[in-house]
Design a protein around this motif. Structure first.
Motif, PDB file in Angstrom:
ATOM      1  N   LEU A   1       0.834  -1.209   0.000  1.00  0.00           N
ATOM      2  CA  LEU A   1       0.000   0.000   0.000  1.00  0.00           C
ATOM      3  C   LEU A   1       0.866   1.256   0.000  1.00  0.00           C
ATOM      4  O   LEU A   1       0.641   2.180  -0.796  1.00  0.00           O
ATOM      5  N   VAL A   2       1.856   1.308   0.891  1.00  0.00           N
ATOM      6  CA  VAL A   2       2.722   2.488   0.962  1.00  0.00           C
ATOM      7  C   VAL A   2       3.543   2.622  -0.318  1.00  0.00           C
ATOM      8  O   VAL A   2       3.756   3.725  -0.823  1.00  0.00           O
ATOM      9  N   PHE A   3       3.986   1.496  -0.859  1.00  0.00           N
ATOM     10  CA  PHE A   3       4.743   1.526  -2.111  1.00  0.00           C
ATOM     11  C   PHE A   3       3.891   2.130  -3.227  1.00  0.00           C
ATOM     12  O   PHE A   3       4.365   2.951  -4.033  1.00  0.00           O
ATOM     13  N   ALA A   4       2.621   1.734  -3.295  1.00  0.00           N
ATOM     14  CA  ALA A   4       1.721   2.262  -4.322  1.00  0.00           C
ATOM     15  C   ALA A   4       1.502   3.759  -4.130  1.00  0.00           C
ATOM     16  O   ALA A   4       1.438   4.523  -5.105  1.00  0.00           O
ATOM     17  N   ALA A   5       1.384   4.197  -2.874  1.00  0.00           N
ATOM     18  CA  ALA A   5       1.202   5.620  -2.593  1.00  0.00           C
ATOM     19  C   ALA A   5       2.448   6.409  -2.995  1.00  0.00           C
ATOM     20  O   ALA A   5       2.351   7.499  -3.577  1.00  0.00           O
ATOM     21  N   GLN A   6       3.613   5.849  -2.696  1.00  0.00           N
ATOM     22  CA  GLN A   6       4.854   6.542  -3.041  1.00  0.00           C
ATOM     23  C   GLN A   6       5.020   6.648  -4.560  1.00  0.00           C
ATOM     24  O   GLN A   6       5.440   7.680  -5.081  1.00  0.00           O
ATOM     25  N   ARG A   7       4.664   5.583  -5.247  1.00  0.00           N
ATOM     26  CA  ARG A   7       4.743   5.600  -6.703  1.00  0.00           C
ATOM     27  C   ARG A   7       3.789   6.639  -7.285  1.00  0.00           C
ATOM     28  O   ARG A   7       4.145   7.373  -8.221  1.00  0.00           O
ATOM     29  N   ALA A   8       2.590   6.739  -6.732  1.00  0.00           N
ATOM     30  CA  ALA A   8       1.615   7.732  -7.215  1.00  0.00           C
ATOM     31  C   ALA A   8       2.143   9.145  -7.014  1.00  0.00           C
ATOM     32  O   ALA A   8       1.986  10.008  -7.885  1.00  0.00           O
ATOM     33  N   GLY A   9       2.774   9.390  -5.872  1.00  0.00           N
ATOM     34  CA  GLY A   9       3.351  10.699  -5.621  1.00  0.00           C
ATOM     35  C   GLY A   9       4.484  11.015  -6.577  1.00  0.00           C
ATOM     36  O   GLY A   9       4.576  12.130  -7.110  1.00  0.00           O
ATOM     37  N   ARG A  10       5.338  10.032  -6.829  1.00  0.00           N
ATOM     38  CA  ARG A  10       6.461  10.246  -7.743  1.00  0.00           C
ATOM     39  C   ARG A  10       5.958  10.535  -9.158  1.00  0.00           C
ATOM     40  O   ARG A  10       6.467  11.413  -9.846  1.00  0.00           O
ATOM     41  N   GLU A  11       4.954   9.791  -9.586  1.00  0.00           N
ATOM     42  CA  GLU A  11       4.448   9.956 -10.947  1.00  0.00           C
ATOM     43  C   GLU A  11       3.722  11.292 -11.127  1.00  0.00           C
ATOM     44  O   GLU A  11       3.567  11.765 -12.260  1.00  0.00           O
ATOM     45  N   ALA A  12       3.301  11.912 -10.020  1.00  0.00           N
ATOM     46  CA  ALA A  12       2.597  13.197 -10.100  1.00  0.00           C
ATOM     47  C   ALA A  12       3.560  14.371 -10.227  1.00  0.00           C
ATOM     48  O   ALA A  12       3.128  15.501 -10.485  1.00  0.00           O
ATOM     49  N   LEU A  13       4.844  14.129 -10.053  1.00  0.00           N
ATOM     50  CA  LEU A  13       5.831  15.206 -10.122  1.00  0.00           C
ATOM     51  C   LEU A  13       6.035  15.637 -11.575  1.00  0.00           C
ATOM     52  O   LEU A  13       6.486  14.851 -12.402  1.00  0.00           O
ATOM     53  N   ALA A  14       5.711  16.875 -11.862  1.00  0.00           N
ATOM     54  CA  ALA A  14       5.892  17.407 -13.213  1.00  0.00           C
ATOM     55  C   ALA A  14       5.845  18.922 -13.130  1.00  0.00           C
ATOM     56  O   ALA A  14       5.164  19.490 -12.266  1.00  0.00           O
TER      57      ALA A  14
END
Length: 368
Positions: A255-268
């Motif tokens: 769950l935390v891994f998925a949240a971290q990935r979502a945050g990283r992918e939102a960086l733009a």
């Protein structure tokens, strides 16, 4: 880099002039270093109309943590011990005929502010505000290179620790060993106090290492960072000790891994700070974790480990390219432990490959 520091000071001078002050006094250490190349203990920078000056309480040491002053600057050491460089700078500004002086009110104490007014009563003190901090948000490639090297050092220190025997060792011992390894590999020092949490302490943001010993089956969460040429990065990882992870550990980690990935992918470039936070937070909310979450998903890094921007629910503003930030969601279950995954990245446009990941230690849930 002398021309870099001169360019930064000129940009600040333009802001000061536009605000009605021809001179400025910079006292916050990170801001002094950004503009002068070095920040000896207690040093201040006087930005004058014609000449800039670094005033120091004692001779610069030249140590890596302090930096090296820009050779184009006039460096002056106070003639007697115990003097305040900021007060001396205000006196010099008045002697040079300045009518106003922009100061960092958010950094000065009331007592120090009064002392400036006392030594130069005819000098109008204006508020410089966060002008220097705003200039610091977007990093040049030299700054990013220093962060990249710091991240490599932190990755190396963490990787070596993971190859050692961990069961039976205390959180405090592991934290001290990590900090020693950072210095051994070329860091100026740790970027902040290293956090190591085991068992019920794991996953807690800012946990101070205790004398609790690592046990088989524990979650082990580690958060550390290296300072290199004054620039500070951050990495956080969570592992399982000595055995295959339990079902609840796998579920929480995923769950935390998925949240971290979502945050990283939102960086733009152009992404709102709050939208990056929301991207990570929504994943945790959907997993049933709405209480006790960290106040923010990430923050800027640079000459300080926690600087603008803040990736938080109420944060205002949008990301620019070349802004380094952390993405560090986590969940802590009281009495059981938790997971935190933390990376330092640089915002890059999609045409340049998207966000640049600086901390590359695996995020796979390892059993050590």
């Amino acid at each position: 880099m002398p021309e870099v520091y001169a360019t930064r000071r000129e940009r600040l001078r333009e802001r000061c002039t536009a605000g009605g002050s021809a001179t400025a006094l910079v006292t916050r250490p990170a801001n002094v270093r950004y503009l002068a190349g070095a920040a000896p203990l207690g040093a201040v920078l006087l930005l004058g109309g014609d000449e800039d000056m670094l005033l120091c309480a004692g001779p610069p040491s030249g140590e890596a943590m302090e930096g090296r002053p820009d050779e184009a600057l006039d460096v002056r050491v106070l003639p007697r011990a115990g003097g305040d460089p900021a007060v001396a700078a205000a006196g010099l500004a008045a002697d040079q005929g300045a009518e106003s002086l922009a100061v960092e009110e958010h950094h000065l104490t009331v007592t120090r502010h009064r002392a400036l007014g006392s030594v130069a009563p005819r000098l109008r003190l204006d508020d410089l505000g966060g002008a220097v901090e705003q200039l610091r948000v977007i990093k040049d490639e030299e700054e990013i290179s220093a962060l990249r090297t710091g991240a490599e050092i932190a990755d190396q220190a963490l990787g070596e620790l993971l190859e050692s025997i961990l069961v039976g060792r205390t959180e405090r011992h592991l934290a001290l060993e990590l900090e020693r390894r950072l210095v051994d590999h070329g860091a100026d020092g740790p970027a902040f106090a290293t956090s190591v949490g085991t068992g019920p302490n794991s996953g807690r943001r800012g946990h101070r290492p205790s004398d609790r010993r690592v046990e088989e089956g524990d979650f082990l969460s580690v958060c550390l960072g290296a300072t290199y040429r004054g620039y500070r990065c951050e990495i956080g990882r969570t592992f399982v000790i000595g055995t295959s992870p339990a079902g609840w550990q796998i579920e929480l980690y995923d769950l935390v891994f998925a949240a971290q990935r979502a945050g990283r992918e939102a960086l733009a470039p152009g992404a709102a700070y709050r939208d990056v936070d929301r991207a990570a937070r929504q994943v945790l909310d959907a997993g049933g974790h709405t209480e006790g979450l960290p106040a923010l998903t990430g923050h800027g890094v640079g000459l300080e480990i926690d600087e603008d921007p803040q990736l938080a629910p109420a944060a205002m503003g949008k990301l620019d390219a070349c802004v380094p930030v952390t993405v560090e969601p986590g969940v802590h279950l009281p009495g059981r432990g938790g997971v935190r995954i933390d990376d330092t990245l640089v915002v890059r446009p999609e045409a340049d490959g998207g966000p640049e990941l600086l901390t590359i230690t695996t995020k796979e849930l390892l059993a050590l």
